[in-house]
Every structure is written in structure tokens, then in C-alpha cells.
Design a protein around this motif. Structure first.
Motif, PDB file in Angstrom:
ATOM      1  N   SER A   3       0.127  20.717 -20.840  1.00 26.15           N
ATOM      2  CA  SER A   3       0.713  21.340 -19.479  1.00 26.15           C
ATOM      3  C   SER A   3       2.156  21.615 -19.428  1.00 26.15           C
ATOM      4  N   ARG A   4       2.839  20.400 -20.167  1.00 19.69           N
ATOM      5  CA  ARG A   4       4.127  20.592 -20.200  1.00 19.69           C
ATOM      6  C   ARG A   4       4.713  21.863 -21.207  1.00 19.69           C
ATOM      7  N   GLU A   5       3.888  21.740 -22.289  1.00 17.50           N
ATOM      8  CA  GLU A   5       4.018  22.787 -23.257  1.00 17.50           C
ATOM      9  C   GLU A   5       4.098  24.218 -22.645  1.00 17.50           C
ATOM     10  N   TRP A   6       3.034  24.438 -21.758  1.00 26.51           N
ATOM     11  CA  TRP A   6       2.732  25.530 -21.128  1.00 26.51           C
ATOM     12  C   TRP A   6       3.851  25.531 -19.821  1.00 26.51           C
ATOM     13  N   GLU A   7       4.729  24.636 -19.531  1.00 24.98           N
ATOM     14  CA  GLU A   7       5.453  24.688 -18.411  1.00 24.98           C
ATOM     15  C   GLU A   7       4.904  24.931 -17.165  1.00 24.98           C
ATOM     16  N   LEU A   8       3.942  24.109 -16.820  1.00 24.99           N
ATOM     17  CA  LEU A   8       3.001  24.178 -15.693  1.00 24.99           C
ATOM     18  C   LEU A   8       3.938  23.152 -14.735  1.00 24.99           C
ATOM     19  N   TYR A   9       3.891  23.625 -13.542  1.00 23.65           N
ATOM     20  CA  TYR A   9       4.719  22.645 -12.441  1.00 23.65           C
ATOM     21  C   TYR A   9       3.968  21.179 -12.400  1.00 23.65           C
ATOM     22  N   HIS A  10       4.589  20.194 -12.550  1.00 19.87           N
ATOM     23  CA  HIS A  10       4.163  18.772 -12.547  1.00 19.87           C
ATOM     24  C   HIS A  10       4.648  18.192 -11.005  1.00 19.87           C
ATOM     25  N   GLN A  11       3.868  17.896 -10.087  1.00 25.17           N
ATOM     26  CA  GLN A  11       3.977  17.202  -8.885  1.00 25.17           C
ATOM     27  C   GLN A  11       4.601  15.758  -9.118  1.00 25.17           C
TER      28      GLN A  11
END
Ligand code: SF4
Length: 189
Positions: A153-161
Motif C-alpha cells: 500500500s506504500r508502493e501504491w501511495e495509499l494514505y496510512h492513518q
């Protein structure tokens, strides 16, 4: 068999959706999280779920944001364990109702992937609610894919709360990160 997957956030959706598909389930997502405050944070997580669903080619139902209902439920509850339990229950109940409405015989939740949640209690609640609705609650060890999901998900640049979701957890998170004491403690010091 079709399963309705309750999704708490984008990063946590990746492994459960993939694992269930590998097992042969047809997966549909369900985003219902009235516990997330403030609204701007809710929108960031909603957008991350939109992006994750697109990447995963996952059809996801976006349910209403009835945060007033959540506030009424937990506002007078001082015990945090009880608050968590109510918070899991309201989301699982709504997922079960949606599964029934859409003719889906089983449901589960990405909450089972979080190392910060009591997955034993979530599984127990899910099974109890499923029984009441004549459905099956799928229990899997989604935790084993947590790190892998979050890397992707970091590679996909998704938001992490950086907090669980409610205003109580936001306060706890700020205190832990900043080692800040509340104002009344400072005044007494
Ligand atoms: S800490 Fe998390 S699980 Fe507990 S009440 Fe708040 S949002 Fe819900």
C-alpha cells in the motif's frame, strides 16, 4: 460463494481480499466506519479505499457515514474495552444487514488483520451476529499478511492513518507520539 468484506481502511483491505479470492470466494467490499473522526480524516480513508478497490478490481459498497449514531453509542462509555466492543459490533451488524440485503451468505472484516485490535473478540462478535442473521462469519488469520499489505500500500501511495479512528484514539495517539500531558495535569504540576 460470495462474501461481503467489511473494510476499515485501504491498506488493510489488500491481503484479506487477495486471500479470500485465492480460496475461491467472490469478494465484495463494504466500507462502513462511522467511528472515524473528524470528517476530513474519514474522507482521507474513504479515498484510500476507493484507490485500493480500484487497484484490486474490487467492487465496494460505500455505506452512509452516520457518525451521530456512533457518538450516541460511545459518548457516555468510559471503559475503553467496552467502547471498542461497541465500535466493532455496530460495524459488523451493519455489514451483516448489508450482506442479507444483497443476498450474500457470508461476511468478514479487515479488522481481523490489525495487530492493534482484539481479533479473538472480533471473531466472537462476528460469529454471534452472523448467527442472528442466518449468515456465516468467515474467520481467517489476516494478520499474517498485515506487513506485506502495508508494504504494497506504500508502493501504491495509499494514505496510512496514525490512529485507530475515533476521537478517543486520536487523543491517545497524540499523547503517545508527543509525550504531551493534558492541560489540567500541567496546571497541577
Ligand atoms: S479505539 Fe478504535 S476500535 Fe476503539 S472505539 Fe475507537 S475507533 Fe473503535
Amino acid at each position: 460463494m460470495k462474501v461481503l468484506l467489511h473494510i476499515c481502511c485501504g491498506p488493510c483491505a489488500i491481503y484479506p481480499a487477495s486471500l479470500l479470492r485465492e480460496e475461491g470466494f467472490e469478494v465484495e467490499g463494504f466500507f462502513y466506519n462511522p467511528n472515524i473522526h473528524p470528517y476530513s480524516e474519514y474522507l482521507r480513508r474513504y479515498e484510500a479505499v476507493l484507490a485500493a478497490s480500484e487497484r484490486l478490481n474490487l467492487s465496494t459498497i460505500y455505506h452512509r457515514y452516520d457518525f451521530e449514531r456512533f457518538l450516541k453509542l460511545v459518548s457516555c462509555v468510559e471503559d475503553r474495552t467496552r467502547r471498542h466492543s461497541l465500535c466493532w459490533r455496530i460495524r459488523l451488524e451493519e455489514t451483516a444487514k448489508a450482506a442479507g440485503d444483497h443476498g450474500i451468505g457470508a461476511f468478514t472484516t479487515t479488522l481481523l488483520s490489525s495487530p492493534y485490535q482484539d481479533i479473538g473478540e472480533i471473531a466472537r462478535l462476528g460469529q454471534e451476529i452472523a448467527q442472528g442473521h442466518g449468515l456465516e462469519f468467515i474467520v481467517r488469520n489476516f494478520r499474517k499478511g498485515f506487513a506485506e499489505s502495508h508494504k504494497l500500500s506504500r508502493e501504491w501511495e495509499l494514505y496510512h492513518q496514525n490512529y485507530c479512528g475515533c476521537i478517543y484514539s486520536e487523543k491517545e495517539s497524540v499523547e503517545q507520539r508527543n509525550k504531551k500531558r493534558p492541560p489540567d495535569a500541567r496546571l497541577r504540576a
